[in-house]
Enzyme design. Structure first.
Site, mmCIF file in Angstrom:
data_model
loop_
_atom_site.group_PDB
_atom_site.id
_atom_site.type_symbol
_atom_site.label_atom_id
_atom_site.label_comp_id
_atom_site.label_asym_id
_atom_site.label_seq_id
_atom_site.Cartn_x
_atom_site.Cartn_y
_atom_site.Cartn_z
ATOM 1 N N GLN A 30 74.719 -35.208 -48.577
ATOM 2 C CA GLN A 30 76.140 -35.161 -48.943
ATOM 3 C C GLN A 30 76.512 -33.819 -49.590
ATOM 4 O O GLN A 30 77.648 -33.653 -50.032
ATOM 5 C CB GLN A 30 76.496 -36.313 -49.896
ATOM 6 N N HIS A 45 76.052 -33.791 -39.071
ATOM 7 C CA HIS A 45 77.225 -34.620 -38.753
ATOM 8 C C HIS A 45 78.076 -34.883 -39.994
ATOM 9 O O HIS A 45 79.163 -35.437 -39.900
ATOM 10 C CB HIS A 45 76.830 -35.929 -38.056
ATOM 11 N N THR A 80 60.090 -32.922 -27.812
ATOM 12 C CA THR A 80 60.718 -31.721 -27.261
ATOM 13 C C THR A 80 61.796 -31.243 -28.230
ATOM 14 O O THR A 80 62.688 -32.014 -28.583
ATOM 15 C CB THR A 80 61.374 -32.046 -25.902
ATOM 16 N N CYS A 121 75.764 -47.577 -44.020
ATOM 17 C CA CYS A 121 74.540 -48.228 -43.560
ATOM 18 C C CYS A 121 74.141 -49.407 -44.447
ATOM 19 O O CYS A 121 73.029 -49.906 -44.363
ATOM 20 C CB CYS A 121 73.395 -47.220 -43.524
ATOM 21 N N THR A 154 68.136 -39.670 -41.909
ATOM 22 C CA THR A 154 67.265 -40.840 -42.100
ATOM 23 C C THR A 154 65.832 -40.478 -41.728
ATOM 24 O O THR A 154 64.883 -40.765 -42.473
ATOM 25 C CB THR A 154 67.772 -42.024 -41.241
#
Ligand code: PLP
Length: 370
Positions: free
Chosen positions: A178, A198, A234, A320, A70
């Protein structure tokens, strides 16, 4: 529980979790700090950056590490149009995009940008002729997914790139979330490419934006020095080490993982093709991980609820999105609002078992035969 929603999220591979743990313990320093602990972390980061770049056939300095796809999509879209204000305010995209692209485009539209959505052919692919005719001198951005999250259609990126290249001031962004780790992606055709580990057994909360060297992009986060001029904060070294390991495993095991997933997909397609009430919405040549279906007379959300009662997890549209609206992607290929409202997605993994697929078929049986 039977998990068949691997395109929303995958479980972390224990080898990835180990890489995360090791880096978290071994490198206490901030890679931006000039002391020895910081420099050790900076060296470890630079090694990972190089290895990830090699695996993707890109340059190390072309990688921007983010918090997920995102953020990568938002940075690519907002950052590229901000850097191309002099070009114009015309954008081309599709109805197949994930909300992290489509909502970003709605935001740009509210701010004076003109958005054209490409027609989608019945095979789920973009209409390349329409792309050629919609491109204009003031087109500042074309945003396409490599593989869309609902149907799993593989888009003809090289052919699209060839047309977009006739307009050298236009930025070409590819959302490959994807695709990466599951199917080959040629990063060189685009100006920017986003993805997140992920989706391939890495960790949630980590992502990548590839930005081709020399392509202008304005940062969207304002903050201090980092490892990239395009993204402050960071550097998340342990997440990056985990991403490196997840990508390495996905690429070395791609052939065997895909063979297992293809067999699962074929098993379900054979079973569902015998059912009169079922429409298989994913095109035959979609990626095997994604199988989009509709059962006539049943809303996708009702199918999801009834499977959840049997402890089976599938999804309706992207995880989502809201389920109140018909799927734009399924509507694009089927031209049927009813079919689009009925659609749901089963997404598969090499971890999936035949027993799990049989349990899905049994749980759906009452909906198929009333
Ligand atoms: N793009 C696509 C095609 C996706 O499928 C997803 C997640 O489902 C995203 C972007 C957003 O990814 P993230 O959850 O890492 O922000």
């Amino acid at each position: 529980m039977i998990y068949l929603d691997y395109s929303a999220n995958t479980p972390a591979d224990p080898r990835v979790a180990e890489a995360f743990l090791r880096a978290s313990l071994d490198f206490p320093g901030n890679p931006n700090s000039k002391h020895p602990a910081g420099q050790a972390a900076a060296n470890a980061l630079s090694e990972s950056r190089k290895h990830i770049a090699d695996m993707l056939s890109v340059l190390p300095e072309e990688l921007i590490f983010t918090s997920g796809a995102t953020e990568s999509n938002n940075l690519a879209l907002l950052g590229s149009v901000a850097a191309r204000r002099h070009v114009g305010r015309h954008i081309i995209s599709t109805a197949l995009e994930h909300p992290s692209v489509s909502a970003c485009l709605s935001h740009l539209q509210e701010n004076g940008y003109e958005i054209d959505l490409l027609p989608i052919l019945s095979n789920g692919r973009i209409d390349l002729e329409a792309l050629s005719s919609l491109l204009r001198k003031d087109t500042c951005l074309v945003a396409l997914s490599a593989v869309d999250s609902e149907l799993g259609t593989v888009q003809p990126l090289a052919e699209a790139a060839e047309r977009i290249r006739r307009f050298p001031d236009c930025h070409f962004h590819v959302d490959a979330t994807q695709a990466v780790g599951k199917t080959p992606v040629d990063f060189s055709v685009a100006d920017s490419v986003s993805f997140a580990p992920h989706k391939f057994y890495g960790l949630t909360g980590s992502g990548v934006l590839y930005k081709k060297k020399g392509i202008p992009l304005l940062p969207q986060l304002h903050g201090g020095e980092s490892d990239s001029p395009y993204r402050s904060g960071t550097p998340a070294l342990a997440e990056i080490k985990a991403l490196e390991r997840a990508l390495e495993l996905a690429l070395t095991e791609q052939v065997s993982r895909n063979a297992a997933v293809r067999a699962h997909n074929a098993y379900l397609r054979t079973a569902f093709s015998k059912e009169k009430k079922v429409s298989i919405n994913s095109p035959a040549d979609a990626v095997p991980h994604i199988l989009n279906l509709s059962i006539a007379g049943n809303r996708g959300s009702a199918v999801q609820t009834s499977l959840a009662a049997a402890d089976i997890c599938i999804s309706v549209k992207s995880a989502c999105s809201s389920d109140a609206l018909p799927s734009r992607a399924v509507f694009a290929v089927s031209r049927s609002r009813k079919n689009a409202l009925a659609s749901f997605r089963v997404s598969l993994s090499h971890l999936t078992t035949r027993e799990e697929l049989d349990a899905l078929l049994s749980a759906l049986a009452p909906l198929l035969h009333i």
